[in-house]
Design a protein around this motif. Structure first.
Motif, PDB file in Angstrom:
ATOM      1  N   SER A   1      -7.257  -0.392  -1.472  1.00 56.45           N
ATOM      2  CA  SER A   1      -6.731  -0.714  -2.796  1.00 56.45           C
ATOM      3  C   SER A   1      -7.078   0.400  -3.770  1.00 56.45           C
ATOM      4  CB  SER A   1      -7.314  -2.042  -3.303  1.00 56.45           C
ATOM      5  OG  SER A   1      -6.977  -3.099  -2.430  1.00 56.45           O
TER       6      SER A   1
ATOM      7  N   GLN B   1      -4.588   5.007   1.071  1.00 58.44           N
ATOM      8  CA  GLN B   1      -3.300   4.515   1.571  1.00 58.44           C
ATOM      9  C   GLN B   1      -3.225   3.009   1.361  1.00 58.44           C
ATOM     10  OE1 GLN B   1      -0.887   6.344   4.818  1.00 58.44           O
ATOM     11  NE2 GLN B   1      -1.814   4.698   6.010  1.00 58.44           N
ATOM     12  N   ASP B   2      -2.468   2.583   0.372  1.00 62.71           N
ATOM     13  CA  ASP B   2      -2.321   1.167   0.070  1.00 62.71           C
ATOM     14  C   ASP B   2      -0.965   0.669   0.558  1.00 62.71           C
ATOM     15  OD1 ASP B   2      -0.556   2.326  -1.707  1.00 62.71           O
ATOM     16  OD2 ASP B   2      -1.701   1.820  -3.504  1.00 62.71           O
ATOM     17  N   ARG B   3      -0.584  -0.498   0.133  1.00 63.30           N
ATOM     18  CA  ARG B   3       0.665  -1.095   0.623  1.00 63.30           C
ATOM     19  C   ARG B   3       1.882  -0.246   0.267  1.00 63.30           C
ATOM     20  NH1 ARG B   3       0.461  -7.600   0.563  1.00 63.30           N
ATOM     21  NH2 ARG B   3      -1.579  -7.830   1.560  1.00 63.30           N
ATOM     22  N   THR B   4       1.867   0.317  -0.917  1.00 59.59           N
ATOM     23  CA  THR B   4       2.992   1.160  -1.322  1.00 59.59           C
ATOM     24  C   THR B   4       3.128   2.366  -0.403  1.00 59.59           C
ATOM     25  OG1 THR B   4       2.725   0.485  -3.630  1.00 59.59           O
ATOM     26  CG2 THR B   4       3.963   2.504  -3.214  1.00 59.59           C
ATOM     27  N   ALA B   5       1.977   2.976  -0.074  1.00 55.62           N
ATOM     28  CA  ALA B   5       2.008   4.143   0.806  1.00 55.62           C
ATOM     29  C   ALA B   5       2.459   3.759   2.213  1.00 55.62           C
ATOM     30  CB  ALA B   5       0.624   4.787   0.858  1.00 55.62           C
TER      31      ALA B   5
ATOM     32  N   ALA C   1      -0.696  10.253  -5.872  1.00 59.83           N
ATOM     33  CA  ALA C   1       0.137   9.349  -6.665  1.00 59.83           C
ATOM     34  C   ALA C   1       0.699  10.062  -7.892  1.00 59.83           C
ATOM     35  CB  ALA C   1      -0.677   8.136  -7.092  1.00 59.83           C
TER      36      ALA C   1
ATOM     37  N   THR D   1      -5.033  -3.823   4.147  1.00 60.43           N
ATOM     38  CA  THR D   1      -4.407  -3.496   2.866  1.00 60.43           C
ATOM     39  C   THR D   1      -4.599  -4.589   1.821  1.00 60.43           C
ATOM     40  OG1 THR D   1      -2.275  -4.354   3.637  1.00 60.43           O
ATOM     41  CG2 THR D   1      -2.681  -1.995   3.924  1.00 60.43           C
TER      42      THR D   1
ATOM     43  N   ASP E   1       4.437   1.304   2.974  1.00 58.34           N
ATOM     44  CA  ASP E   1       5.876   1.023   2.915  1.00 58.34           C
ATOM     45  C   ASP E   1       6.686   2.305   3.075  1.00 58.34           C
ATOM     46  OD1 ASP E   1       5.712  -1.721   2.622  1.00 58.34           O
ATOM     47  OD2 ASP E   1       5.672  -1.656   0.427  1.00 58.34           O
ATOM     48  N   ALA E   2       6.187   3.390   2.473  1.00 59.05           N
ATOM     49  CA  ALA E   2       6.920   4.658   2.539  1.00 59.05           C
ATOM     50  C   ALA E   2       6.779   5.325   3.899  1.00 59.05           C
ATOM     51  CB  ALA E   2       6.416   5.598   1.441  1.00 59.05           C
TER      52      ALA E   2
END
Length: 411
Positions: free
Chosen positions: A93, A65-69, A305, A87, A71-72
Motif C-alpha cells: 500500500s 507495487q499496489d493494486r493499480t500497478a 507514480a 495487496t 492492474d497495469a
C-alpha cells in the motif's frame, strides 16, 4: 580466451535459474558493471548502488507495487488469492492507506515493547534447544532450520499476534508457501500453491477472529479485530486478513533466514562462534554484519507514480525499478572489502536489509532481538556443534535463505 562479461539481460536471465539463485552475488556484480542505475529495456531501471537504493526507498514519488500497478502490469492478478491478500496489506500500500494500516499494528513493535519480549524469546529459545537435544540424543543430525531457526520466530510472532502454539508447524509450512507470491508470476505452479495456502490461512484467521470477538485477549489479533468491528472503513475485512497474513509471514521467514545465515557463517568461522559464546556484547555487531553480508531480502521494487530523479538520472512517471538491496549492501564505494564478512567494520552505513523510508520493516527491532538472543544461546548450549551436511538454500530470489542445515550437536 577469457569469457566476456555477461550483458545485463544475460545476468538477469541467470538469476532466473536455480544455479543463479543459489549464488547470486557474482551476477549482482555483473549487473553493477553496467552502472548503479542501469536501463533494462524501455521504462525499466535496475538499481545496485547503495546511495541510489537508499534514495529510491525514501522517495515518496516512487511507490510499492499496489493494486493499480498490478492492474497495469498483470491484468489477471486478481484471480490469485495470495496476491489479493498481499495487496490488501500495508506491505503493498502507498500514501494514506499505508500510513493508516501501519499505524494500527505499529504499537506492538515499538522498542519498549520489543525489549519487554526478551524474556519471552529467551524462554522459547531454551525450550526449543531442549527439544533439539532430545532429537539429537542418539547422535542423529538435527535440521537446525526446521527445528530452531524457523520454530523460534513463528513462536514469537504467534505470541505477539495471539495464535495458538500448537499450530506453529502448520504456520511455517503454510506461510512459506504463500511467501512465494512475493516472486510474482515467475513460477505459475508455485503461485497456485500459494493461493491454496492463502485460502486455508484465511479460513483459519476467520475462525480466530470470531474467537476473539467472543473472548478478547491482550494480543494484536484482539486489537485489530476490535478496530475492524468498530470501524470497517478504518480496517476492512480484506485488510484485516491481508495484514494478519503479512505480519505472520514477514514476522517469521526473514528472521528464520537471518538466524540460519548467522549460524552458517559462525560455524564456518570458529573464532566468531567462540566470541558469540563468550562475549555478551559481540552479538549486536555480528547480527548487523550478517544483515549486510547475507540479508534475508535481496530485492524489492518500486514504480514511479510521478516524474522524479535518482542522483541526477531522470525517472519518468511509469518507470519500474528493481532495487537489488543485497547488491547495495556490498557496494564497494560504501563498504571496504564488501565481500569480506567483518563484524568489526566501523563507520559503514546501516545495511538496507530492512529497507528504508516509509516502508522500513516494522518488525526489524524484533528480528534483531531474536537473532541476538538465538545465536549465542544455541552455540553455548551445543559448544561442539558442527555441520553434518552442506546447507541448502531455498530456490528463491526475492527472499533468500536456508531451507535445510543438518547439524551434529556433539553433545
Amino acid at each position: 580466451m577469457a569469457e566476456s562479461a555477461p550483458s545485463l539481460t544475460e545476468a538477469f536471465a541467470a538469476l532466473g535459474t536455480r544455479r543463479g539463485r543459489q549464488d547470486p552475488y557474482p551476477l549482482y556484480e555483473a549487473i553493477r558493471a553496467h552502472g548503479d542505475l542501469a536501463r533494462r529495456g524501455p521504462g525499466r531501471l535496475v538499481v545496485t548502488g547503495y546511495d541510489a537504493c537508499a534514495r529510491a526507498l525514501r522517495d515518496t514519488r516512487l511507490h510499492v507495487q499496489d493494486r493499480t500497478a498490478y492492474d497495469a502490469a498483470h491484468p489477471a492478478w486478481r484471480s490469485h488469492s495470495s496476491l489479493r491478500a498481499f495487496t490488501s496489506s500495508m506491505l503493498y500500500s502507498n500514501g494514506p492507506d499505508h500510513t493508516r494500516l501501519r499505524s494500527l499494528a505499529a504499537f506492538a513493535f515499538t522498542p519498549p515493547r520489543v525489549r519487554d519480549l526478551a524474556a519471552v524469546v529467551e524462554g522459547m529459545a531454551d525450550r526449543l534447544l531442549d527439544r533439539m537435544a532430545r532429537l539429537g540424543a542418539g547422535g542423529d543430525p538435527v535440521d537446525v532450520i526446521a527445528e530452531f531457526a524457523s520454530r523460534l520466530p513463528v513462536a514469537v510472532i504467534g505470541a505477539v499476534l495471539g495464535f495458538p502454539e500448537e499450530d506453529q508447524v502448520w504456520f511455517r509450512e503454510t506461510a512459506s508457501a504463500i511467501a512465494v507470491a512475493t516472486d510474482g508470476f515467475s513460477d505459475p505452479a508455485a503461485l497456485h500453491r500459494a493461493d491454496a495456502a492463502m485460502d486455508a490461512l484465511a479460513r483459519y484467521f476467520a475462525a480466530l477472529v470470531e474467537q476473539r470477538r467472543r473472548r478478547p485477549a491482550g494480543d494484536l489479533l484482539t486489537t485489530l479485530t476490535a478496530v475492524h468491528d468498530g470501524d470497517p472503513e478504518r480496517l476492512s475485512h480484506e485488510e484485516l486478513m491481508g495484514n494478519l497474513m503479512v505480519l505472520l509471514t514477514a514476522g517469521f521467514e526473514t528472521t528464520s533466514f537471518l538466524i540460519g545465515h548467522g549460524l552458517m557463517i559462525a560455524l564456518g568461522h570458529p573464532p566468531y562462534a567462540h566470541r558469540l559464546r563468550d562475549d555478551a556484547d559481540f552479538a549486536d555487531a555480528y547480527v548487523e554484519e550478517v544483515l549486510r553480508y547475507e540479508p534475508p531480502v535481496h530485492v524489492t521494487s518500486r514504480f514511479a507514480a510521478h516524474d522524479t530523479d535518482l542522483l541526477g538520472t531522470a525517472v519518468p512517471r511509469g518507470t519500474r525499478l528493481t532495487l537489488i538491496l543485497a547488491a547495495a549492501n556490498r557496494d564497494p564505494r560504501r563498504f571496504t572489502a564488501p565481500d569480506r564478512f567483518d563484524p568489526a567494520r566501523g563507520g559503514a552505513p546501516q545495511p538496507l536489509s530492512f529497507g528504508a523510508g516509509p516502508h522500513y520493516c516494522l518488525g526489524a527491532p524484533l528480528a534483531r532481538l531474536e537473532a541476538r538472543i538465538a545465536l549465542p544461546r544455541l552455540l553455548r548450549r551445543f559448544p561442539r556443534l558442527a555441520a553434518a551436511a552442506t546447507p541448502v538454500h531455498r530456490d528463491r530470489w526475492v527472499v533468500r535463505g536456508l531451507d535445510t542445515y543438518p547439524l551434529a550437536l556433539g553433545a
